[in-house]
Design a protein around this motif. Structure first.
Motif, PDB file in Angstrom:
ATOM      1  N   LYS A 344       0.857  -1.176   0.000  1.00  0.00           N
ATOM      2  CA  LYS A 344       0.000   0.000   0.000  1.00  0.00           C
ATOM      3  C   LYS A 344       0.892   1.225   0.000  1.00  0.00           C
ATOM      4  O   LYS A 344       1.827   1.317   0.787  1.00  0.00           O
ATOM      5  CB  LYS A 344      -0.916   0.006   1.226  1.00  0.00           C
ATOM      6  CG  LYS A 344      -1.774   1.252   1.337  1.00  0.00           C
ATOM      7  CD  LYS A 344      -2.591   1.237   2.624  1.00  0.00           C
ATOM      8  CE  LYS A 344      -3.418   2.515   2.760  1.00  0.00           C
ATOM      9  NZ  LYS A 344      -4.179   2.525   4.047  1.00  0.00           N
ATOM     10  N   VAL A 345       0.599   2.176  -0.883  1.00  0.00           N
ATOM     11  CA  VAL A 345       1.351   3.423  -0.953  1.00  0.00           C
ATOM     12  C   VAL A 345       0.414   4.573  -0.586  1.00  0.00           C
ATOM     13  O   VAL A 345      -0.634   4.735  -1.220  1.00  0.00           O
ATOM     14  CB  VAL A 345       1.954   3.660  -2.348  1.00  0.00           C
ATOM     15  CG1 VAL A 345       2.860   4.881  -2.331  1.00  0.00           C
ATOM     16  CG2 VAL A 345       2.722   2.438  -2.821  1.00  0.00           C
ATOM     17  N   GLU A 346       0.779   5.323   0.427  1.00  0.00           N
ATOM     18  CA  GLU A 346       0.009   6.505   0.804  1.00  0.00           C
ATOM     19  C   GLU A 346       0.572   7.697   0.031  1.00  0.00           C
ATOM     20  O   GLU A 346       1.634   8.214   0.352  1.00  0.00           O
ATOM     21  CB  GLU A 346       0.115   6.746   2.318  1.00  0.00           C
ATOM     22  CG  GLU A 346      -0.543   8.029   2.805  1.00  0.00           C
ATOM     23  CD  GLU A 346      -1.956   8.208   2.293  1.00  0.00           C
ATOM     24  OE1 GLU A 346      -2.140   9.045   1.363  1.00  0.00           O
ATOM     25  OE2 GLU A 346      -2.851   7.516   2.787  1.00  0.00           O
ATOM     26  N   PRO A 347      -0.118   8.149  -1.020  1.00  0.00           N
ATOM     27  CA  PRO A 347       0.436   9.209  -1.874  1.00  0.00           C
ATOM     28  C   PRO A 347       0.648  10.530  -1.150  1.00  0.00           C
ATOM     29  O   PRO A 347       1.488  11.330  -1.558  1.00  0.00           O
ATOM     30  CB  PRO A 347      -0.603   9.339  -2.995  1.00  0.00           C
ATOM     31  CG  PRO A 347      -1.864   8.764  -2.436  1.00  0.00           C
ATOM     32  CD  PRO A 347      -1.443   7.695  -1.488  1.00  0.00           C
ATOM     33  N   HIS A 348      -0.095  10.774  -0.056  1.00  0.00           N
ATOM     34  CA  HIS A 348       0.082  12.020   0.686  1.00  0.00           C
ATOM     35  C   HIS A 348       1.427  12.051   1.416  1.00  0.00           C
ATOM     36  O   HIS A 348       1.952  13.129   1.709  1.00  0.00           O
ATOM     37  CB  HIS A 348      -1.051  12.196   1.701  1.00  0.00           C
ATOM     38  CG  HIS A 348      -2.396  12.403   1.076  1.00  0.00           C
ATOM     39  ND1 HIS A 348      -3.223  11.349   0.765  1.00  0.00           N
ATOM     40  CD2 HIS A 348      -3.044  13.533   0.681  1.00  0.00           C
ATOM     41  CE1 HIS A 348      -4.337  11.819   0.227  1.00  0.00           C
ATOM     42  NE2 HIS A 348      -4.256  13.128   0.155  1.00  0.00           N
ATOM     43  N   LEU A 349       1.984  10.871   1.719  1.00  0.00           N
ATOM     44  CA  LEU A 349       3.274  10.811   2.397  1.00  0.00           C
ATOM     45  C   LEU A 349       4.435  10.763   1.412  1.00  0.00           C
ATOM     46  O   LEU A 349       5.563  11.105   1.768  1.00  0.00           O
ATOM     47  CB  LEU A 349       3.333   9.581   3.307  1.00  0.00           C
ATOM     48  CG  LEU A 349       2.410   9.590   4.528  1.00  0.00           C
ATOM     49  CD1 LEU A 349       2.538   8.275   5.296  1.00  0.00           C
ATOM     50  CD2 LEU A 349       2.710  10.763   5.446  1.00  0.00           C
ATOM     51  N   CYS A 350       4.179  10.319   0.192  1.00  0.00           N
ATOM     52  CA  CYS A 350       5.243  10.201  -0.810  1.00  0.00           C
ATOM     53  C   CYS A 350       5.800  11.579  -1.146  1.00  0.00           C
ATOM     54  O   CYS A 350       5.047  12.504  -1.454  1.00  0.00           O
ATOM     55  CB  CYS A 350       4.697   9.529  -2.067  1.00  0.00           C
ATOM     56  SG  CYS A 350       5.866   9.484  -3.445  1.00  0.00           S
ATOM     57  N   MET A 351       7.143  11.702  -1.093  1.00  0.00           N
ATOM     58  CA  MET A 351       7.799  12.977  -1.370  1.00  0.00           C
ATOM     59  C   MET A 351       8.498  12.991  -2.735  1.00  0.00           C
ATOM     60  O   MET A 351       9.218  13.928  -3.060  1.00  0.00           O
ATOM     61  CB  MET A 351       8.808  13.292  -0.271  1.00  0.00           C
ATOM     62  CG  MET A 351       8.193  13.420   1.113  1.00  0.00           C
ATOM     63  SD  MET A 351       7.068  14.821   1.268  1.00  0.00           S
ATOM     64  CE  MET A 351       8.256  16.145   1.415  1.00  0.00           C
ATOM     65  N   GLY A 352       8.321  11.946  -3.518  1.00  0.00           N
ATOM     66  CA  GLY A 352       8.792  11.975  -4.893  1.00  0.00           C
ATOM     67  C   GLY A 352      10.246  11.633  -5.108  1.00  0.00           C
ATOM     68  O   GLY A 352      10.834  12.040  -6.115  1.00  0.00           O
ATOM     69  N   CYS A 353      10.843  10.837  -4.211  1.00  0.00           N
ATOM     70  CA  CYS A 353      12.257  10.502  -4.389  1.00  0.00           C
ATOM     71  C   CYS A 353      12.456   9.499  -5.529  1.00  0.00           C
ATOM     72  O   CYS A 353      13.486   9.504  -6.196  1.00  0.00           O
ATOM     73  CB  CYS A 353      12.830   9.932  -3.099  1.00  0.00           C
ATOM     74  SG  CYS A 353      12.145   8.333  -2.636  1.00  0.00           S
ATOM     75  N   GLY A 354      11.478   8.617  -5.754  1.00  0.00           N
ATOM     76  CA  GLY A 354      11.589   7.625  -6.816  1.00  0.00           C
ATOM     77  C   GLY A 354      12.459   6.433  -6.479  1.00  0.00           C
ATOM     78  O   GLY A 354      12.694   5.575  -7.330  1.00  0.00           O
ATOM     79  N   GLY A 355      12.947   6.365  -5.231  1.00  0.00           N
ATOM     80  CA  GLY A 355      13.794   5.244  -4.846  1.00  0.00           C
ATOM     81  C   GLY A 355      13.090   3.908  -4.965  1.00  0.00           C
ATOM     82  O   GLY A 355      13.713   2.894  -5.304  1.00  0.00           O
ATOM     83  N   CYS A 356      11.787   3.890  -4.707  1.00  0.00           N
ATOM     84  CA  CYS A 356      11.024   2.641  -4.792  1.00  0.00           C
ATOM     85  C   CYS A 356      11.046   2.088  -6.209  1.00  0.00           C
ATOM     86  O   CYS A 356      11.151   0.882  -6.423  1.00  0.00           O
ATOM     87  CB  CYS A 356       9.592   2.863  -4.320  1.00  0.00           C
ATOM     88  SG  CYS A 356       8.729   4.190  -5.209  1.00  0.00           S
ATOM     89  N   ALA A 357      10.929   2.981  -7.202  1.00  0.00           N
ATOM     90  CA  ALA A 357      10.939   2.537  -8.595  1.00  0.00           C
ATOM     91  C   ALA A 357      12.314   2.033  -9.003  1.00  0.00           C
ATOM     92  O   ALA A 357      12.436   1.080  -9.774  1.00  0.00           O
ATOM     93  CB  ALA A 357      10.506   3.682  -9.506  1.00  0.00           C
ATOM     94  N   SER A 358      13.360   2.658  -8.473  1.00  0.00           N
ATOM     95  CA  SER A 358      14.723   2.249  -8.836  1.00  0.00           C
ATOM     96  C   SER A 358      15.034   0.834  -8.379  1.00  0.00           C
ATOM     97  O   SER A 358      15.682   0.071  -9.091  1.00  0.00           O
ATOM     98  CB  SER A 358      15.744   3.223  -8.235  1.00  0.00           C
ATOM     99  OG  SER A 358      15.575   4.515  -8.767  1.00  0.00           O
TER     100      SER A 358
END
Length: 694
Positions: A344-358
């Motif tokens: 589960k990803v809470e988009p309000h907490l995501c700060m856009g680092c993109g580390g998860c995608a890497s």
């Protein structure tokens, strides 16, 4: 369509060649070159605006001035700004920087990326200030007139205001979760005096013989001798309770100002609306200013990620496999939902680092700001324009838009600047750069792929980047492509950055690929591997990789495997499959992401993983890794199971007391229909039809 470009040599401090730039950018005429575009030649800019159309200004220092003039003149087209001064013109190799300048200007002609969805926030100005009274109460007094303030004191001893202008609580074991507009704060009402109920009448202070109560209206339990005179003095107010059963308290807030020495949310990137400046006076002033800006209203930010649950290798049947994205997330925006076998990803907490995608091995998590395809288009454009303009051994230097950009600018002002072949490219966060972009850049013709970290990024991101570069380096090295092609530059000052970029260790480039990088990670890497294999000095069928790599083989111990095929059901990527017409276990290696779900699911511990990159044609083919004979029903002869499963079951149950009757064991070797028929023919007296004969 190429946009009109205005270029300035900044008072002759840059040796620009207009004709060479025109050839590199394939312009009909030379671009307009000025020496004082922001001053004496300002009329050139005004004329270009009145002409209409989109405009590119090769100056970022005076962007506010040009932007304001563009608005005043009601320019019909858009306006973009490109920094060629600090990135190319101010360099010890400025005379050779024409190909790089052309490449940077060419980026302005690319279409804008597709818009991404937004994540909304709503704040009504409900602010909680939490911390010691000496810090929290003065700021509460300061801010109470501008927003709805509440105070949660984490100590005692500070005199409370005489006027009750805002709620004040006391507590310990404070816990905060949430984000701007939706914070949930819980604490324990530990002191016998509940400040929410207390009227501050001072009766308890006068009644206490040990002076254990002061004007903070909290009891010093070390001084208290349990006379309970304070309870009697409080009377019907009932603010004092030494035997309080329910101590838990909670409430919701829009913003949190945490003034504790140690932040309640101890994470590298706290959520929007939470501020913990510690003892830094400048950070506190900045936090208060930002609080005022987001006190009330509706706000939004981009949704930085896209998630494809279908190919996620996180879990199956509540067995956990890959946790890479959860482990690397610095905001705790990603969590595991074990009951649903998904993350589960809470988009309000995501700060856009993109580390998860890497670090995602399957591509289930992708970065959307920008997307890989958009970044790939930028990489391909700068490399192509640079190469066609006569540039050699291009090195890409990725950096963030804040302190990374500033350090490069300082290098140009105070040092040698960037070499002529080092092309800087901005990204919102360097953690978003994965192995698909790294190897893709090399395939597209880059000599090196460098990433600048100034130290502001959390350490886990730098570790993840280093691992990704390690896998990429192993793949290239295994194919004979040696040299320092990947590097993470950790530089906090000009000297360190200058030393790293002027090392002059630039390997030869490959024949550039013609494909585009796609958002689908594994598909992009398939194209990259094929290109590398065709152009690498050493053609190998197999390249060994380090532990944790997203490619590898599944090794099946045929002696242990019972062909139950539980691994097939557990595999989220279709790497393990069965045959429809025979008992076979097949493996498609290119599909495997090494999540380990098959290994953890196997009841016989018959599976192990081996990290490697298989480049032979068999990597995309279904290869039989185990097979068995078909077992036929001993009564009707119909195939209904695998030989190994039946043998294993008979071996385990033969010694069991309930299977001493040979007929019971024989019934295990029958298909379901024959088992029922046999049971009725024998009178139903069997393990499958037990009755009480007593």
């Amino acid at each position: 369509m190429a946009k009109d470009k205005l270029i300035c040599n900044c008072n002759l401090t840059m040796p620009l060649d207009g004709k060479a730039l025109a050839r590199a950018l394939k312009l009909d005429g030379a671009p307009r070159l000025s020496s004082e575009l922001c001053r004496k030649h300002l009329a050139t800019f005004e004329a270009a605006v009145r002409k209409g159309g989109d405009l590119v200004v090769a100056c970022t220092q005076e962007a506010p001035l040009f932007g304001e003039l563009h608005e005043e003149l009601k320019g019909e087209g858009g306006i973009q700004f490109v920094n060629i001064r600090e990135t190319a013109g101010w360099s010890a190799e400025a005379k050779n920087a024409t190909p790089k300048i052309a490449a940077l200007l060419a980026l302005a002609d690319l279409p804008d990326p597709e818009p991404v969805p937004v994540v909304p926030y709503r704040s009504e100005g409900q602010l909680l200030i939490v911390g010691p009274g000496a810090r929290a109460l003065p700021w509460a007094e300061q801010l109470a007139g501008d927003m709805s303030v509440s105070v949660l004191l984490t100590d005692s001893g500070t005199e409370l205001p005489a006027e009750r202008r805002y709620p004040i609580w006391s507590g310990r074991a404070v816990a905060v979760k949430g984000y701007l507009g939706a914070f949930e704060v819980a604490w324990e009402q530990a002191n016998p005096i509940d400040l929410e109920v207390c009227t501050r009448c001072n009766a308890c202070i006068h009644a206490c013989p040990e002076q254990a109560i002061d004007f903070s209206y909290q009891i010093d339990l070390d001084k208290c001798k349990a006379h309970r005179l304070c309870v009697k003095a409080c009377g019907e107010i009932k603010a004092i309770d030494f035997e309080r059963a329910e101590r838990g308290r909670s409430d919701r807030f829009d913003l949190v100002l945490d003034l504790n020495d140690r932040p309640l949310l101890d994470m590298p990137q706290p959520p929007q609306g939470y501020f913990a400046p510690g003892g830094d006076a400048l950070a506190l002033a900045r936090a208060v200013r930002e609080l005022a800006q987001m006190a009330t209203g509706e706000f939004e930010k981009p949704k930085f990620f896209e998630y494809k649950e279908k190919i996620c290798a996180h879990a199956r049947s509540e067995i956990i496999g890959c946790t890479n994205c959860i482990d690397v997330c610095s905001t705790r925006a990603i969590s595991s939902e074990s009951n649903s076998n998904r993350i589960k990803v809470e988009p309000h907490l995501c700060m856009g680092c993109g580390g998860c995608a890497s670090v995602c091995p399957s591509g289930a998590m992708t970065y959307a700001y920008p997307r890989v395809a958009d970044m790939g288009a930028r990489i391909r454009t700068v490399l192509q324009v640079y190469r066609e303009a006569g540039g050699e051994k291009p090195c890409l230097l990725f950096h963030n838009t804040t302190d990374g950009r500033e350090l490069i600018a300082r290098l140009a002002r105070r040092g040698k600047g960037l070499p002529a072949n080092v092309i800087p490219l901005e990204t919102l966060h360097i953690a978003s750069l994965g192995i698909d972009l790294m190897l893709g850049a090399i395939a597209l013709g880059a000599s090196r792929f460098m990433v600048l970290s100034t130290g502001s990024e959390p350490g886990d991101y730098r570790k993840a980047l280093t691992r990704q570069m390690g896998y990429a380096r192993e793949i290239l090295s295994g194919l004979g492509l040696e040299g320092a092609r990947f590097s993470l530059i950790e530089a906090g000052d000009v000297t360190a950055l200058e030393r790293a970029v002027w090392a002059k260790d630039y390997p030869s480039t490959l024949t550039p690929a013609t494909f585009n990088l796609a958002n689908e990670k594994r598909a992009t890497l398939d194209f990259v591997f094929d290109h590398l294999l065709r152009h690498a000095p050493a053609r190998k069928d197999e390249v060994p990789l380090s532990e944790g790599a997203p490619y590898g083989a599944v090794v099946v111990d045929k002696q242990k495997c019972t062909m139950c095929l539980a691994c097939v059901g557990a595999c989220p990527e279709g790497a393990l499959v069965d045959a429809k017409d025979k008992p076979q276990l097949k493996f498609i290696e290119r599909n495997c992401v090494q999540c380990g779900l098959c290994e953890k699911t196997c009841p016989e511990d018959a599976i192990s993983l081996v990290q490697r990159l298989l480049l032979a044609p068999s990597a995309t083919q279904a290869v039989v890794v185990n097979e068995d004979k078909v077992f036929a029903c001993v009564r009707c002869g119909k195939p209904f199971a695998n030989q190994r499963i039946i043998d294993n079951m008979l071996g385990k149950l033969a010694a069991h007391s309930m299977f001493k009757d040979p007929e019971a064991l024989r019934r295990l070797q029958m298909c379901q229909d024959c088992r029922v028929v046999d049971m009725f023919e024998k009178g139903g007296d069997s393990i499958f039809n037990v009755t009480d004969k007593s």
